[in-house]
Design a protein around this motif. Structure first.
Motif, PDB file in Angstrom:
ATOM      1  N   GLU A  23       0.850  -1.185   0.000  1.00  0.00           N
ATOM      2  CA  GLU A  23       0.000   0.000   0.000  1.00  0.00           C
ATOM      3  C   GLU A  23       0.886   1.234   0.000  1.00  0.00           C
ATOM      4  N   ASN A  53      -1.658  -4.730   3.037  1.00  0.00           N
ATOM      5  CA  ASN A  53      -3.036  -4.445   3.457  1.00  0.00           C
ATOM      6  C   ASN A  53      -3.136  -3.480   4.631  1.00  0.00           C
ATOM      7  N   HIS A  83      -5.171   0.481  -2.402  1.00  0.00           N
ATOM      8  CA  HIS A  83      -5.565  -0.899  -2.122  1.00  0.00           C
ATOM      9  C   HIS A  83      -5.046  -1.726  -3.299  1.00  0.00           C
ATOM     10  N   ALA A  86      -7.746  -4.743  -3.629  1.00  0.00           N
ATOM     11  CA  ALA A  86      -9.105  -4.589  -3.100  1.00  0.00           C
ATOM     12  C   ALA A  86      -9.765  -3.390  -3.771  1.00  0.00           C
ATOM     13  N   SER A  91     -12.048   0.662   4.177  1.00  0.00           N
ATOM     14  CA  SER A  91     -12.165  -0.544   4.997  1.00  0.00           C
ATOM     15  C   SER A  91     -12.686  -0.144   6.374  1.00  0.00           C
ATOM     16  N   ASP A  94     -10.018   1.741   7.964  1.00  0.00           N
ATOM     17  CA  ASP A  94      -9.940   3.107   7.432  1.00  0.00           C
ATOM     18  C   ASP A  94     -10.968   4.001   8.117  1.00  0.00           C
ATOM     19  N   VAL A 107      -9.077   6.660  -1.858  1.00  0.00           N
ATOM     20  CA  VAL A 107      -8.577   5.286  -1.968  1.00  0.00           C
ATOM     21  C   VAL A 107      -8.414   4.980  -3.453  1.00  0.00           C
ATOM     22  N   SER A 109      -7.784   2.002  -5.977  1.00  0.00           N
ATOM     23  CA  SER A 109      -7.766   0.554  -6.176  1.00  0.00           C
ATOM     24  C   SER A 109      -6.891   0.223  -7.378  1.00  0.00           C
TER      25      SER A 109
END
Length: 140
Positions: A23, A53, A83, A86, A91, A94, A107, A109
């Motif tokens: 990340e 993660n 992510h 993901a 999350s 988060d 975020v 992805s």
């Protein structure tokens, strides 16, 4: 609405891809006008966790970014993290760690590395999450 220049959007994507499979994270300095936030500068920070993660922003880099924002008349407008495998959703962790109710939580992805997805959210005091519209443009 969250406004971000295309060059800064691309800077976030590059930073996050460069750090795969981990990340990546960073801060966004900008100006606020009512509910709108205009990102003026992206700060690429180190994820001290080096994890696929989880992320923890380097504290010295955070302080340096905040000092730079103040020097340049900017405010903390947001932060971002990736992510790697993901969706671009906050999350539970988060949401739990969201502490600034006036900032945007972005975020990115990279589930499909060839087609990154950036989303932004606000989180209120009781941890309700609301997706923000992101406007990516050449200038504002």
């Amino acid at each position: 609405m969250l406004y971000i220049m295309e060059k800064d959007y691309l800077k976030i994507i590059k930073h996050c891809k460069d750090l795969l499979p981990y990340e990546a994270c960073g801060l966004a300095g900008g100006i606020k006008r009512g509910q709108d936030k205009y990102i003026k500068k992206i700060y690429l920070l180190t994820n001290t966790e080096a994890s696929t993660n989880h992320f923890t922003m380097d504290i010295k880099e955070q302080f340096a970014a905040i000092k730079d924002m103040r020097r340049n008349g900017l405010q903390m407008a947001g932060n971002f993290h990736s992510h790697p495998s993901a969706p671009a959703l906050l999350s539970e962790e988060d949401k739990r760690l969201a502490y600034d109710f006036n900032t945007s939580y972005m975020v990115l992805s990279l589930m499909d590395e060839s087609s990154p997805v950036l989303k932004a959210y606000t989180v209120d005091i009781v941890k309700n999450v609301k997706e923000e519209i992101i406007n990516i443009s050449w200038h504002f």
